[in-house]
Each structure stands twice: as structure tokens, then as C-alpha cells.
Design an enzyme around this catalytic site. Structure first.
Site, mmCIF file in Angstrom:
data_model
loop_
_atom_site.group_PDB
_atom_site.id
_atom_site.type_symbol
_atom_site.label_atom_id
_atom_site.label_comp_id
_atom_site.label_asym_id
_atom_site.label_seq_id
_atom_site.Cartn_x
_atom_site.Cartn_y
_atom_site.Cartn_z
ATOM 1 N N ARG A 89 0.831 -1.207 0.000
ATOM 2 C CA ARG A 89 0.000 0.000 0.000
ATOM 3 C C ARG A 89 0.869 1.262 0.000
ATOM 4 N NH1 ARG A 89 -3.650 2.313 4.898
ATOM 5 N NH2 ARG A 89 -4.899 3.805 3.713
ATOM 6 N N HIS A 93 0.448 4.382 -2.628
ATOM 7 C CA HIS A 93 0.164 5.747 -2.187
ATOM 8 C C HIS A 93 1.310 6.701 -2.507
ATOM 9 C CE1 HIS A 93 -3.455 5.101 0.684
ATOM 10 N NE2 HIS A 93 -3.464 4.210 -0.303
#
Length: 354
Positions: A89, A93
């Protein structure tokens, strides 16, 4: 055993053993061939590399760089398997804001609120893994390995430890010097519909196909309740619960994410993304056809024939998804990278160099 004919007649128990052994050998050969083919495919996909990046970039500059990063990821993974989803993740991001430049890793200052304090990043995990790898690398190869590259390698290693495929990481990124919380609006939201997802991925040079493959990362990890409870309690003016959400699944989610007085939800409650939260498999796509996608953005993948057909392939062919996911991650890791003379190599991933 009979010797009355030219044929050797063996007892049934031995015959069964031999047949089983042959079947096992055939299965092993087929699996070896399949893994070899996958390795060739993923290595081939790595051949399309943005100018300035190179597979094996640190082979001469810092020979143990990849091994050190892998070791730190593995140590953290053995303590907490959920860290793998957190690191993957982080890569997403980071790359969606200013490209893959490690700007997500920078701490806020009194003068500037950095990306990690933007709304989509309030629950990020795995920063300490990057910090630990950076500290070890600085001790043996000072000023050589960028934080952005550490993150790209760590995401690959997290995928492998979770049961995904290995890929060669093109490296040579430099670290950015700008990090602004306001720019995290570039990160796709769990509430997005299909058109919004396609638009946001396209802005980063990623195709609709890339988006569907990358969405499968939601097969691992966890989500805070506040990311999806609008689907349970306040979907729209006509219905409190999203009608596109399986009622039985919704009921289970309500048990884990109850609504408290005055609609204030406990900000610490989390649920698993799906039934195999620590293993990279294509069960995520099968869940979509059961109307059990956790986020609105997940379930929206079935809202067009093209994306639904791709999801169908992945739901029935785990290997196809893993290959496409590896390809898409290679492509994601090359979004708007900074190369030589465009950025810096931070001594500390949390702080811009003086």
C-alpha cells in the site's frame, strides 16, 4: 509374481505405488515448467523500463542492497504477516502522489504538513521497515540507495512473501524533496465508481487493465471500518444499506463495525479485506461475483463488460492474475520517477537532506 509369460506381473500394491510415483513426477515436471514459464514472462515484462532505471542497478554500487532490504521485510513479516499489505500500500500511495519518489516517507514539519498526514495515509503501515533497511544500507553504502528504490524493492519482496510472483525491480530512482498532504487527493478513494477509478489511474499512465489487476492487492490486508461503513448505514437518501452488497456479508460487517451513538464510529476498528488476508491469491475477484467486495471501488469493477470479463478471468485463473499483477506493479513503480540530477538520495527517509 509370475514368470510364466514374457510380461512382468507385479502385485497390485506395487503397481499402485509405481503409478502414483509416475503421476507425482509428471505433476512436478508440469509445475516446474509452469514456474519456469512464469519466471520468463515476468522477467520479459521487466524489459520495458523507463529511461534512467535499470535492473541490477546496485549490483556494483551496493552489492548487498537487495539482500538487506529483503532481510528487513522478512523479519517484519515473520513478526506480523499483515505488514506485507502495508508495504504494498505504501508503494501505491507514494506513486500516486508526485510519482514514485519516496515523498510519502517524509515527516511533517511545523511549516509543512507532509503526505503521510494526509487523510488517505492516516492508517499507513510499514514505515519502520523502510527506516530499518535505510539505516543498514547507509552503514555499508552511504548515500547510494534511495528511499524510493527501497520502497520498490520492499513492495516486491512483500508480494513474494505473501505468495505472489517475483519480478526484477528496475532501480535508479532519486528521492523527491516535496511532500504535501493536500496532494494526497490524487490517491483513488474507496468510495470511487468505475469511471473515477479509470480516470485517476489514467492520469498516472496506467490503463484500465492495469487498474483491474492492481485492485487485486485488496486480497490481503485489512481496512478500517470508517473506510466503508457508509455502505452499511448511510448509503443514500433512499436506502441505508448499499443494495449491491450481499446482505449476509453486510450483516457480518455490521457485527465487526457497529454504529455507535450519534453515528460516531470507533476509529480503531478494522476488518480483514477478505477471507485470505495474508495470502496473495485471486479470491478477491471471486468475492466480487458474490457481491462481497468490501469497498464500493472494489464492487464497481463489475460495472462494465470489459472489466467484468477481466475479473472473471482472474477469478478462475489465479496464475493469470499473479502475472498481470506483477506486470502492473512494474509499470506502477515507474510512474513519474526522478532519476539522476532530478532528485536526491536522502540520508534519512523521513527528512529532506539539508
Amino acid at each position: 509374481m509370475s514368470f510364466l509369460s514374457n510380461k512382468l506381473i507385479l502385485p497390485p500394491i506395487i503397481m499402485n505405488f509405481l503409478h502414483q510415483n509416475i503421476r507425482t513426477q509428471r505433476a512436478n515436471i508440469l509445475m516446474t515448467m509452469k514456474l519456469a514459464l512464469v519466471t520468463i514472462v515476468v522477467c520479459f515484462l521487466s524489459s520495458h523500463i523507463v529511461a534512467g532505471l535499470q535492473v541490477g542497478f546496485y549490483r556494483d554500487k551496493c552489492p548487498f542492497a537487495e539482500a538487506i532490504i529483503k532481510d528487513e521485510v522478512k523479519k517484519s513479516f515473520l513478526e506480523d504477516k499483515g505488514i506485507a499489505a502495508g508495504i504494498i500500500r505504501l508503494q501505491f500511495h507514494d506513486c500516486f502522489v508526485r510519482g514514485c519518489d519516496g515523498s510519502l516517507l517524509i515527516d511533517s514539519t511545523p511549516e509543512n504538513q507532509a503526505e503521510k498526514d494526509g487523510s488517505p495515509n492516516k492508517s499507513i503501515r510499514g514505515l519502520e521497515v523502510i527506516d530499518n533497511a535505510k539505516a543498514r544500507l547507509e552503514a555499508v553504502c552511504m548515500g547510494v540507495v534511495s528511499c524510493a528504490d527501497i520502497l520498490a524493492y520492499a513492495a516486491r519482496d512483500s508480494n513474494v512473501l505473501s505468495g505472489g510472483l517475483y519480478w526484477d525491480v528496475p532501480a535508479g530512482r532519486r528521492d523527491g524533496r516535496i511532500s504535501r498532504a493536500a496532494e494526497t487527493e490524487d490517491i483513488p478513494k474507496p468510495s470511487f465508481n468505475l469511471d473515477q477509478l479509470i480516470e485517476f489511474f489514467a492520469k498516472k499512465g496506467l490503463t484500465q487493465g492495469d487498474m483491474v489487476a492492481l485492485s487485486g492487492s485488496h486480497t490481503i490486508g485489512r481496512s478500517h471500518c470508517f473506510s466503508f461503513t457508509v455502505r452499511l448505514y448511510n448509503y443514500n437518501t433512499k436506502t441505508m444499506q448499499d443494495p449491491n452488497l450481499d446482505p449476509h456479508y453486510a450483516q457480518l460487517l455490521k457485527i465487526e463495525c457497529p454504529r455507535f451513538l450519534q453515528g460516531i464510529l470507533n476509529q480503531t476498528l478494522v476488518v480483514a479485506m477478505n477471507q485470505s488476508p495474508f495470502f496473495m491469491d485471486s479470491s478477491y475477484y471471486g468475492n466480487l461475483f458474490k457481491h462481497a467486495g468490501l469497498f464500493n471501488s472494489d464492487q464497481s469493477l463489475l460495472d462494465s463488460q470489459t472489466t467484468a470479463e477481466q475479473a472473471t478471468v482472474y477469478a478462475t485463473n489465479d496464475l493469470a492474475w499473479k502475472v498481470d499483477f506483477a506486470r502492473a506493479m512494474i509499470k506502477l513503480s515507474q510512474v513519474q520517477v526522478l532519476t539522476e540530477n532530478q532528485g536526491e538520495i536522502r540520508a534519512n527517509c523521513r527528512v529532506i537532506n539539508p
